[in-house]
Write a protein that holds these residues in place. Structure first.
Motif: not given
Length: 142
Positions: A21-23, A29-33, A43-44, A84-85
């Motif tokens: 789940v963390r990955h 979040l990294q991809r900015g979806d 950057v979170v 996000l879920r």
């Protein structure tokens, strides 16, 4: 019949799912979806996720890079919790998509607190007066 040892920590399965789940969260979040003005400018990092024993609740500990604007970032993540879920569910193959909740990661604060304690003059005095383990023992025992 032997009893199973009781454990107070998370099971191996909880840890494995938490890491998946963390990955997945970090990737989303990294991809900015997620289209959000707050998340778009920060950057979170997601250093840790903890799963409930039934794997239906995931608590993600998050921190914006640099530690700035923590409250707005967590509020933005909470606003987009459903999206996000769904994104996590697509990336992690589980029977149920875990409900997500977001908390501030306090790891760095705790590390700084411990560092301050270790630098305290009273602690330094105690450390300096502690006997050395490297000194040879004086004794006649063989």
């Amino acid at each position: 019949m032997a009893q199973k040892p009781t454990s107070t920590g998370p099971s191996q399965r909880q840890q494995r799912v938490a890491e998946l789940v963390r990955h997945a969260l970090a990737e989303v979040l990294q991809r900015g979806d997620i289209q959000d003005p707050v998340l778009g400018t920060h950057v979170v990092t997601v250093p840790e996720v903890r799963m409930s024993p039934d794997l239906k609740l995931a608590t993600a500990y998050v921190m914006p890079l640099g530690g700035l604007d923590e409250a707005p970032v967590i509020a933005a993540l909470e606003r987009h919790r459903k999206v996000l879920r769904q994104a996590v569910a697509r990336r992690v193959n589980l029977k149920f998509a875990p409900e997500l909740r977001f908390r501030r990661d306090e790891t760095f604060d705790e590390a700084a607190r411990i560092d301050r304690l270790l630098r305290d003059e009273r602690v330094q005095r105690d450390l300096d007066s502690a006997p050395e383990d490297d000194e040879p023992e004086t004794g006649t025992g063989h």
